[in-house]
Design a protein around this motif. Structure first.
Motif, PDB file in Angstrom:
ATOM      1  N   ALA A 159       0.838  -1.199   0.000  1.00  0.00           N
ATOM      2  CA  ALA A 159       0.000   0.000   0.000  1.00  0.00           C
ATOM      3  C   ALA A 159       0.867   1.241   0.000  1.00  0.00           C
ATOM      4  N   THR A 160       0.332   2.319  -0.562  1.00  0.00           N
ATOM      5  CA  THR A 160       1.084   3.584  -0.595  1.00  0.00           C
ATOM      6  C   THR A 160       1.011   4.319   0.737  1.00  0.00           C
ATOM      7  N   SER A 161       0.041   3.978   1.568  1.00  0.00           N
ATOM      8  CA  SER A 161      -0.091   4.569   2.902  1.00  0.00           C
ATOM      9  C   SER A 161      -0.925   3.635   3.757  1.00  0.00           C
ATOM     10  N   TYR A 162      -1.070   3.956   5.031  1.00  0.00           N
ATOM     11  CA  TYR A 162      -1.851   3.088   5.913  1.00  0.00           C
ATOM     12  C   TYR A 162      -3.350   3.140   5.599  1.00  0.00           C
ATOM     13  N   LEU A 163      -3.763   4.082   4.735  1.00  0.00           N
ATOM     14  CA  LEU A 163      -5.164   4.190   4.347  1.00  0.00           C
ATOM     15  C   LEU A 163      -5.438   3.636   2.948  1.00  0.00           C
ATOM     16  N   ASP A 164      -4.417   3.109   2.293  1.00  0.00           N
ATOM     17  CA  ASP A 164      -4.551   2.662   0.898  1.00  0.00           C
ATOM     18  C   ASP A 164      -5.049   1.208   0.835  1.00  0.00           C
ATOM     19  N   TRP A 165      -6.295   1.008   1.259  1.00  0.00           N
ATOM     20  CA  TRP A 165      -6.920  -0.308   1.207  1.00  0.00           C
ATOM     21  C   TRP A 165      -8.417  -0.117   1.388  1.00  0.00           C
ATOM     22  N   THR A 166      -9.197  -1.165   1.153  1.00  0.00           N
ATOM     23  CA  THR A 166     -10.645  -1.067   1.177  1.00  0.00           C
ATOM     24  C   THR A 166     -11.237  -2.030   2.190  1.00  0.00           C
ATOM     25  N   VAL A 167     -12.026  -1.501   3.123  1.00  0.00           N
ATOM     26  CA  VAL A 167     -12.722  -2.332   4.102  1.00  0.00           C
ATOM     27  C   VAL A 167     -13.700  -3.251   3.368  1.00  0.00           C
ATOM     28  N   GLY A 168     -13.702  -4.519   3.736  1.00  0.00           N
ATOM     29  CA  GLY A 168     -14.583  -5.477   3.106  1.00  0.00           C
ATOM     30  C   GLY A 168     -13.982  -6.168   1.898  1.00  0.00           C
ATOM     31  N   VAL A 169     -12.837  -5.673   1.440  1.00  0.00           N
ATOM     32  CA  VAL A 169     -12.141  -6.269   0.299  1.00  0.00           C
ATOM     33  C   VAL A 169     -10.787  -6.811   0.720  1.00  0.00           C
ATOM     34  N   HIS A 170     -10.042  -6.009   1.465  1.00  0.00           N
ATOM     35  CA  HIS A 170      -8.659  -6.340   1.786  1.00  0.00           C
ATOM     36  C   HIS A 170      -8.472  -6.764   3.237  1.00  0.00           C
ATOM     37  N   GLY A 171      -7.536  -7.678   3.437  1.00  0.00           N
ATOM     38  CA  GLY A 171      -6.924  -7.884   4.730  1.00  0.00           C
ATOM     39  C   GLY A 171      -5.713  -6.976   4.801  1.00  0.00           C
ATOM     40  N   ILE A 172      -5.210  -6.753   6.002  1.00  0.00           N
ATOM     41  CA  ILE A 172      -4.050  -5.883   6.161  1.00  0.00           C
ATOM     42  C   ILE A 172      -2.975  -6.581   6.978  1.00  0.00           C
ATOM     43  N   SER A 173      -1.739  -6.390   6.569  1.00  0.00           N
ATOM     44  CA  SER A 173      -0.571  -6.840   7.311  1.00  0.00           C
ATOM     45  C   SER A 173       0.299  -5.613   7.547  1.00  0.00           C
ATOM     46  N   ILE A 174       0.559  -5.287   8.811  1.00  0.00           N
ATOM     47  CA  ILE A 174       1.297  -4.068   9.113  1.00  0.00           C
ATOM     48  C   ILE A 174       2.628  -4.385   9.770  1.00  0.00           C
ATOM     49  N   LYS A 175       3.570  -3.477   9.570  1.00  0.00           N
ATOM     50  CA  LYS A 175       4.883  -3.541  10.214  1.00  0.00           C
ATOM     51  C   LYS A 175       5.308  -2.121  10.512  1.00  0.00           C
ATOM     52  N   PHE A 176       5.803  -1.881  11.718  1.00  0.00           N
ATOM     53  CA  PHE A 176       6.266  -0.532  12.059  1.00  0.00           C
ATOM     54  C   PHE A 176       7.368  -0.619  13.119  1.00  0.00           C
ATOM     55  N   PRO A 177       8.283   0.352  13.119  1.00  0.00           N
ATOM     56  CA  PRO A 177       9.382   0.327  14.087  1.00  0.00           C
ATOM     57  C   PRO A 177       8.918   0.812  15.449  1.00  0.00           C
ATOM     58  N   HIS A 178       9.702   0.508  16.469  1.00  0.00           N
ATOM     59  CA  HIS A 178       9.395   1.034  17.795  1.00  0.00           C
ATOM     60  C   HIS A 178       9.314   2.560  17.706  1.00  0.00           C
ATOM     61  N   PRO A 179       8.243   3.173  18.238  1.00  0.00           N
ATOM     62  CA  PRO A 179       8.076   4.629  18.096  1.00  0.00           C
ATOM     63  C   PRO A 179       9.242   5.461  18.607  1.00  0.00           C
ATOM     64  N   SER A 180      10.024   4.946  19.556  1.00  0.00           N
ATOM     65  CA  SER A 180      11.172   5.717  20.033  1.00  0.00           C
ATOM     66  C   SER A 180      12.200   5.922  18.936  1.00  0.00           C
ATOM     67  N   LEU A 181      12.217   5.026  17.945  1.00  0.00           N
ATOM     68  CA  LEU A 181      13.156   5.166  16.847  1.00  0.00           C
ATOM     69  C   LEU A 181      12.773   6.314  15.923  1.00  0.00           C
ATOM     70  N   LEU A 182      11.490   6.674  15.932  1.00  0.00           N
ATOM     71  CA  LEU A 182      11.069   7.804  15.109  1.00  0.00           C
ATOM     72  C   LEU A 182      11.714   9.088  15.604  1.00  0.00           C
TER      73      LEU A 182
END
Length: 242
Positions: A124-147
């Motif tokens: 996906a191009t962003s965390y909102l680039d998907w459709t409810v009812g069509v897609h499943g989502i798999s997310i990955k993100f770093p520990h927020p302290s690294l931001l």
């Protein structure tokens, strides 16, 4: 819902146009693996093609007048051969989903088996680039302290006598997934689903827009089939010589 950690470089299957991806035969095979494990009966050899797909096997219990209750759900984002992989995860989800006690033989008549074959994986191009009812989502993100660490200067402070800054040793990554049917069942919109996935991944702090934007999201679709105990037993009796 648990899963085997995905390999982001693994090749995943695409949906062949006009074909039946997931069928009742897949569910019967998963059900048969559990039935034989609990009863020591001889398994029925599968007769469907031994294709490769990422897959999930879900067990629910159903009783008259009650809504379905989850009893186990585990799968893999790695493409697996269906003959072996489906039987394996039928047992893993029944016996090794640590949220639940192991499924017992006495529960068989109340069980319902759902097989989900995962297809059409896309970044996906962003965390909102998907459709409810069509897609499943798999997310990955770093520990927020690294931001915060990433935005800090890499040069030593002129007021410091240290010749080297201490290295950031925190490299924790959070991951989680939701199958496509979860969002409609829960009534979530996209932000609610992503926020829930962030919490499911293990982040217990506040969820900021910066954390959401740090999420790398893969969307995918799922081909699903469901059978109950009565259907399975009827199928097994038809396959077993009198």
């Amino acid at each position: 819902m648990s899963l085997v950690p995905p390999n982001p470089d693994a090749e995943t299957a695409k949906s062949p146009a006009g074909s039946d991806i997931c069928t009742v035969e897949h569910c019967f095979h998963a059900f048969d693996a559990l039935y034989c494990a609990l009863t020591a009966a001889a398994p029925i050899p599968p007769r469907f093609p031994d294709d490769k797909y990422p897959l999930f096997v879900t067990w629910n219990t159903r009783r008259p007048g009650r809504s379905a209750r989850l009893r186990g759900c585990i799968g893999s984002f790695e493409p697996l051969t269906l003959h072996e992989g489906m039987a394996e995860f039928a047992l893993v989800s029944a016996f090794r989903d640590h949220r639940f006690r192991k499924i017992e033989r006495s529960e068989l008549p109340s069980l319902e088996c759902t097989v989900s074959l995962l297809t059409d994986f896309e970044d996906a191009t962003s965390y909102l680039d998907w459709t409810v009812g069509v897609h499943g989502i798999s997310i990955k993100f770093p520990h927020p302290s690294l931001l915060t660490s990433a935005s800090a200067s890499s040069s030593p402070s002129p007021l410091s006598s240290a010749t080297h800054l201490p290295q950031v040793t925190l490299r924790q990554t959070f991951t989680a997934t939701y199958l496509p049917d979860v969002m409609p069942e829960q009534g979530w919109n996209k932000i609610e689903a992503v926020d829930s996935a962030i919490q499911k991944a293990g982040w217990n702090g506040s969820i900021t827009e910066d954390i959401r934007r740090s999420v790398k999201l893969r969307r995918y679709q799922s081909k699903v089939c469901v059978v109950g105990w009565d259907e399975y037993i009827e199928w097994r009796e038809q396959q077993t010589p009198a």
